[in-house]
Motif scaffolding. Structure first.
Motif, PDB file in Angstrom:
ATOM      1  N   THR A  23       0.836  -1.210   0.000  1.00 42.18           N
ATOM      2  CA  THR A  23       0.000   0.000   0.000  1.00 42.18           C
ATOM      3  C   THR A  23       0.864   1.251   0.000  1.00 42.18           C
ATOM      4  OG1 THR A  23      -1.668  -1.208   1.284  1.00 42.18           O
ATOM      5  CG2 THR A  23      -1.886   1.188   1.170  1.00 42.18           C
ATOM      6  N   PHE A  24       1.885   1.292   0.840  1.00 44.63           N
ATOM      7  CA  PHE A  24       2.778   2.451   0.852  1.00 44.63           C
ATOM      8  C   PHE A  24       3.468   2.646  -0.498  1.00 44.63           C
ATOM      9  CE2 PHE A  24       3.082   2.270   5.662  1.00 44.63           C
ATOM     10  CZ  PHE A  24       2.500   3.518   5.840  1.00 44.63           C
ATOM     11  N   ASN A  25       3.802   1.540  -1.151  1.00 52.41           N
ATOM     12  CA  ASN A  25       4.509   1.636  -2.435  1.00 52.41           C
ATOM     13  C   ASN A  25       3.620   2.095  -3.583  1.00 52.41           C
ATOM     14  OD1 ASN A  25       7.068   0.987  -1.564  1.00 52.41           O
ATOM     15  ND2 ASN A  25       6.817  -1.205  -1.870  1.00 52.41           N
ATOM     16  N   GLN A  26       2.318   2.169  -3.335  1.00 54.49           N
ATOM     17  CA  GLN A  26       1.413   2.684  -4.361  1.00 54.49           C
ATOM     18  C   GLN A  26       1.307   4.205  -4.333  1.00 54.49           C
ATOM     19  OE1 GLN A  26      -2.377   0.474  -5.101  1.00 54.49           O
ATOM     20  NE2 GLN A  26      -1.668  -0.815  -3.397  1.00 54.49           N
ATOM     21  N   VAL A  27       1.864   4.821  -3.307  1.00 57.28           N
ATOM     22  CA  VAL A  27       1.803   6.282  -3.218  1.00 57.28           C
ATOM     23  C   VAL A  27       2.568   6.893  -4.390  1.00 57.28           C
ATOM     24  CG1 VAL A  27       2.452   8.310  -1.864  1.00 57.28           C
ATOM     25  CG2 VAL A  27       1.582   6.269  -0.711  1.00 57.28           C
ATOM     26  N   GLU A  28       1.951   7.849  -5.051  1.00 60.17           N
ATOM     27  CA  GLU A  28       2.576   8.579  -6.154  1.00 60.17           C
ATOM     28  C   GLU A  28       2.680  10.061  -5.762  1.00 60.17           C
ATOM     29  OE1 GLU A  28       3.722   7.400  -9.060  1.00 60.17           O
ATOM     30  OE2 GLU A  28       3.128   5.311  -8.638  1.00 60.17           O
ATOM     31  N   ILE A  29       3.820  10.659  -6.060  1.00 56.45           N
ATOM     32  CA  ILE A  29       4.002  12.088  -5.843  1.00 56.45           C
ATOM     33  C   ILE A  29       4.233  12.725  -7.211  1.00 56.45           C
ATOM     34  CG2 ILE A  29       5.453  13.862  -4.785  1.00 56.45           C
ATOM     35  CD1 ILE A  29       6.008  11.855  -2.529  1.00 56.45           C
ATOM     36  N   VAL A  30       3.354  13.621  -7.582  1.00 57.71           N
ATOM     37  CA  VAL A  30       3.358  14.200  -8.924  1.00 57.71           C
ATOM     38  C   VAL A  30       3.740  15.671  -8.846  1.00 57.71           C
ATOM     39  CG1 VAL A  30       2.032  14.565 -11.028  1.00 57.71           C
ATOM     40  CG2 VAL A  30       1.536  12.575  -9.573  1.00 57.71           C
ATOM     41  N   PHE A  31       4.864  16.014  -9.457  1.00 60.49           N
ATOM     42  CA  PHE A  31       5.303  17.407  -9.510  1.00 60.49           C
ATOM     43  C   PHE A  31       4.583  18.138 -10.653  1.00 60.49           C
ATOM     44  CE2 PHE A  31       8.853  15.217  -7.453  1.00 60.49           C
ATOM     45  CZ  PHE A  31       9.088  16.054  -6.381  1.00 60.49           C
ATOM     46  N   LEU A  85      12.493  21.329 -13.409  1.00 61.64           N
ATOM     47  CA  LEU A  85      12.475  22.718 -12.975  1.00 61.64           C
ATOM     48  C   LEU A  85      13.677  23.428 -13.598  1.00 61.64           C
ATOM     49  CD1 LEU A  85      11.320  24.970 -11.145  1.00 61.64           C
ATOM     50  CD2 LEU A  85      12.830  24.126  -9.335  1.00 61.64           C
ATOM     51  N   ASN A  86      13.403  24.472 -14.359  1.00 64.74           N
ATOM     52  CA  ASN A  86      14.467  25.245 -15.003  1.00 64.74           C
ATOM     53  C   ASN A  86      14.666  26.554 -14.264  1.00 64.74           C
ATOM     54  OD1 ASN A  86      15.088  23.557 -17.406  1.00 64.74           O
ATOM     55  ND2 ASN A  86      12.925  23.910 -17.845  1.00 64.74           N
ATOM     56  N   ILE A 130      15.520  17.362  -6.516  1.00 65.86           N
ATOM     57  CA  ILE A 130      14.745  17.302  -5.277  1.00 65.86           C
ATOM     58  C   ILE A 130      14.181  15.894  -5.183  1.00 65.86           C
ATOM     59  CG2 ILE A 130      12.729  18.187  -4.046  1.00 65.86           C
ATOM     60  CD1 ILE A 130      13.054  20.777  -5.627  1.00 65.86           C
ATOM     61  N   THR A 131      14.350  15.259  -4.031  1.00 65.57           N
ATOM     62  CA  THR A 131      13.824  13.913  -3.813  1.00 65.57           C
ATOM     63  C   THR A 131      12.775  13.970  -2.707  1.00 65.57           C
ATOM     64  OG1 THR A 131      15.976  12.957  -4.398  1.00 65.57           O
ATOM     65  CG2 THR A 131      14.413  11.533  -3.258  1.00 65.57           C
ATOM     66  N   THR A 132      11.568  13.495  -3.008  1.00 72.62           N
ATOM     67  CA  THR A 132      10.459  13.566  -2.054  1.00 72.62           C
ATOM     68  C   THR A 132       9.841  12.179  -1.894  1.00 72.62           C
ATOM     69  OG1 THR A 132      10.004  15.853  -2.681  1.00 72.62           O
ATOM     70  CG2 THR A 132       8.264  14.687  -1.534  1.00 72.62           C
ATOM     71  N   TYR A 133       9.437  11.865  -0.664  1.00 72.86           N
ATOM     72  CA  TYR A 133       8.859  10.543  -0.393  1.00 72.86           C
ATOM     73  C   TYR A 133       8.023  10.613   0.883  1.00 72.86           C
ATOM     74  CZ  TYR A 133      13.158  10.547   2.385  1.00 72.86           C
ATOM     75  OH  TYR A 133      14.176  10.895   3.233  1.00 72.86           O
ATOM     76  N   VAL A 134       7.239   9.567   1.117  1.00 80.72           N
ATOM     77  CA  VAL A 134       6.383   9.506   2.302  1.00 80.72           C
ATOM     78  C   VAL A 134       7.247   9.356   3.551  1.00 80.72           C
ATOM     79  CG1 VAL A 134       4.561   8.239   3.476  1.00 80.72           C
ATOM     80  CG2 VAL A 134       4.502   8.476   0.984  1.00 80.72           C
ATOM     81  N   ASP A 135       6.978  10.153   4.558  1.00 80.06           N
ATOM     82  CA  ASP A 135       7.663  10.044   5.844  1.00 80.06           C
ATOM     83  C   ASP A 135       6.941   8.973   6.661  1.00 80.06           C
ATOM     84  OD1 ASP A 135       9.049  10.360   8.145  1.00 80.06           O
ATOM     85  OD2 ASP A 135       8.379  12.405   8.563  1.00 80.06           O
ATOM     86  N   VAL A 136       7.255   7.711   6.336  1.00 75.30           N
ATOM     87  CA  VAL A 136       6.533   6.581   6.914  1.00 75.30           C
ATOM     88  C   VAL A 136       6.640   6.528   8.444  1.00 75.30           C
ATOM     89  CG1 VAL A 136       6.368   4.060   6.999  1.00 75.30           C
ATOM     90  CG2 VAL A 136       6.615   5.226   4.802  1.00 75.30           C
ATOM     91  N   LEU A 160      12.512  15.358  -8.765  1.00 76.53           N
ATOM     92  CA  LEU A 160      12.302  16.458  -9.698  1.00 76.53           C
ATOM     93  C   LEU A 160      13.677  16.978 -10.101  1.00 76.53           C
ATOM     94  CD1 LEU A 160      10.467  18.535 -11.156  1.00 76.53           C
ATOM     95  CD2 LEU A 160      10.699  19.975  -9.108  1.00 76.53           C
ATOM     96  N   PRO A 161      14.097  16.763 -11.366  1.00 77.15           N
ATOM     97  CA  PRO A 161      15.397  17.288 -11.800  1.00 77.15           C
ATOM     98  C   PRO A 161      15.352  18.815 -11.889  1.00 77.15           C
ATOM     99  CG  PRO A 161      14.577  15.564 -13.286  1.00 77.15           C
ATOM    100  CD  PRO A 161      13.435  15.980 -12.415  1.00 77.15           C
ATOM    101  N   ILE A 162      16.474  19.432 -11.595  1.00 77.64           N
ATOM    102  CA  ILE A 162      16.605  20.888 -11.690  1.00 77.64           C
ATOM    103  C   ILE A 162      17.724  21.204 -12.676  1.00 77.64           C
ATOM    104  CG2 ILE A 162      17.113  23.029 -10.459  1.00 77.64           C
ATOM    105  CD1 ILE A 162      16.052  21.750  -7.940  1.00 77.64           C
ATOM    106  N   ASN A 163      17.392  22.002 -13.673  1.00 73.59           N
ATOM    107  CA  ASN A 163      18.379  22.429 -14.663  1.00 73.59           C
ATOM    108  C   ASN A 163      18.650  23.913 -14.451  1.00 73.59           C
ATOM    109  OD1 ASN A 163      20.042  22.410 -17.016  1.00 73.59           O
ATOM    110  ND2 ASN A 163      18.342  23.269 -18.184  1.00 73.59           N
ATOM    111  N   LYS A 164      19.883  24.255 -14.109  1.00 76.28           N
ATOM    112  CA  LYS A 164      20.233  25.639 -13.813  1.00 76.28           C
ATOM    113  C   LYS A 164      21.058  26.227 -14.953  1.00 76.28           C
ATOM    114  CE  LYS A 164      22.348  25.327  -9.895  1.00 76.28           C
ATOM    115  NZ  LYS A 164      22.920  25.667  -8.577  1.00 76.28           N
TER     116      LYS A 164
END
Length: 452
Positions: A209-217, A222-223, A290-296, A323-327
């Motif tokens: 169930t936790f592995n089904q979580v999706e985080i959508v940016f 990000l430029n 940027i790396t984002t995930y559930v704080d289980v 989320l990749p960042i291109n500077k």
């Protein structure tokens, strides 16, 4: 994610029965059981003693006797039982082993007080627990825990089928909480006519169930343009969901490649969205993430107060979203001038500074690509001496960086630049070389930072 299987081992703790008591504290008229703990094949025996210096000496003696019994009860863990879980280590093994022992002691029930004895200084109590009764009560306790857990697990499955994921996860945690004290037992249940190891099935269901979580940016990348964008950047909305269903009030954690070892914590709104506010990172890397995930662990602690449950999820590694960042770093132009406002450019020094900046991903200005920043370096002579056919010169140099609006964003004056040569021109060149060396060693990083 690679699974790592764990078998939780527990060692036997056996304290010898039948040991003699210290004769120095035992009165002559004490019964035999005070002097020597009785041996029994059918009962666990505990003898407790406490000085009569406090009002609760009877309770203390009884607690001591029960502790002796609990130490005689081996916490046996079936070698066939394993938790099919992710990335656990010896820390959890030891934690659960000790927790099992504590739990064993706390579940001593059905004992009998056989006898007691006291003199003016001490109180003694003799407690006996039937091994058969203890085993029967233990089986009943395990059966009750499993029944309660299975009820919540079935309810959790119903909630997940209805896409009520928050409630479904909560009931799964509650189901685990019910069996937290008997995880060492070989718990089994029947599903679709097949007998299965319950702990493994429950744990895999929770992790699935936790592995089904999706985080959508809001974007795939990000430029950031360092010369044009604001110092503060907001990324919103970021959506946390399972199968398209928003996860409200869900704790999340973000890590940043330019801040190793640091994290920020977030909680989604009722709509399942949240935002990340970024302060400009002053480094020369053009690719960040940027790396984002559930704080289980935090989420589990918000549901359960059970320490075993907390420990199970302490090192769990959830699925991560990046989320990749291109500077894009600024465009620059360098003007390196000779001594005393002659405005004669020193071409080789300009090329060297240009090379340093381009190596760090800054872009050199062209006729088509106008500069975001202009770097002007000018020098003036403050001292000139001729001794024994040699010329010595002392320079004072100024570094000034301006933006497109002609505003000064950085300036620095460098004093006491000494040059020596056979001619004035060679002495000036030697001083200017010293200037460039000092720029590279001392002032290059501040120059970089001012344009970021």
């Amino acid at each position: 994610m690679k699974k790592a299987f764990l078998v939780i081992y527990s060692s036997f703790i056996l304290l010898s029965c039948g040991g003699s008591k210290s004769s120095s504290t035992i009165p002559a008229n004490a019964p035999d059981w005070v002097q020597k703990t009785p041996l029994s094949s059918f009962n666990y025996v505990g003898i407790g003693m406490a000085p009569k210096t406090s009002s609760d000496y009877r309770e203390k003696a009884q607690k001591m006797a029960l502790t002796e019994i609990s130490n005689s009860i081996s916490v046996t863990v079936s070698s066939n039982n394993s938790l099919n879980v992710f990335q656990y280590d010896n820390t959890f093994n030891e934690f659960y082993r000790m927790n099992s022992m504590v739990s064993s002691a706390s579940f001593i029930e059905g004992f009998d007080v056989v006898d007691n004895f006291e003199d003016k200084n001490y109180y003694y109590v003799y407690i006996s627990l039937s091994k058969q009764k203890h085993e029967s009560l233990k089986r009943a306790r395990i059966r009750k825990a499993l029944e309660s857990s299975l009820f919540k697990f079935d309810y959790a499955k119903k909630m997940l089928e209805q896409k009520n994921f928050s409630e479904g996860i909560k009931q799964q945690i509650y189901a685990l909480e019910d069996i937290s004290e008997v995880l060492n037992e070989d718990l089994r249940f029947t599903e679709n006519g097949i007998e299965k190891p319950y702990v493994s099935v429950l744990m895999n269901s929770i992790f699935s169930t936790f592995n089904q979580v999706e985080i959508v940016f809001p974007s795939k990348e990000l430029n950031i343009n360092h010369a044009k964008d604001r110092m503060e950047i907001s990324i919103y909305p970021i959506l946390a969901n399972i199968q398209g269903e928003a996860l409200g009030n869900f704790p999340l954690k973000s890590n940043y490649s330019w801040l190793p070892g640091q994290s920020q914590f977030w909680k989604t709104e009722n709509s399942g969205v949240f935002g990340i506010n970024l302060t400009r990172n002053f480094n020369k890397n053009t690719r960040e993430r940027i790396t984002t995930y559930v704080d289980v662990p935090t989420y589990v602690k918000s549901i359960s107060q059970n320490n075993v449950v907390h420990k199970i999820f302490e090192n769990y590694q959830p699925k991560k979203f990046e989320l990749p960042i291109n500077k894009t770093l600024p465009v620059f132009e360098v003007n390196f001038y000779a001594v005393d406002q002659t405005k004669r450019k020193i071409t080789n020094l300009e090329e060297q500074l240009n090379s340093l900046l381009e190596r760090d991903f800054f872009t050199k200005a062209t006729t088509r690509n106008k500069p975001d920043f202009q770097i002007a370096i000018e020098s003036k002579k403050v001292e000139n001496l001729a001794v024994n056919g040699k010329t010595s010169i002392k320079l004072e140099s100024k570094i000034v960086i301006t933006n497109k609006a002609k505003q000064i964003i950085y300036q620095e004056t460098i004093h006491n630049l000494i040059g020596i040569g056979n001619t004035l021109e060679l002495a000036e060149q030697d001083a200017v070389n010293s200037l460039f060396d000092k720029i590279k060693i001392v002032y290059y990083n501040p120059i970089i930072q001012s344009m970021l």
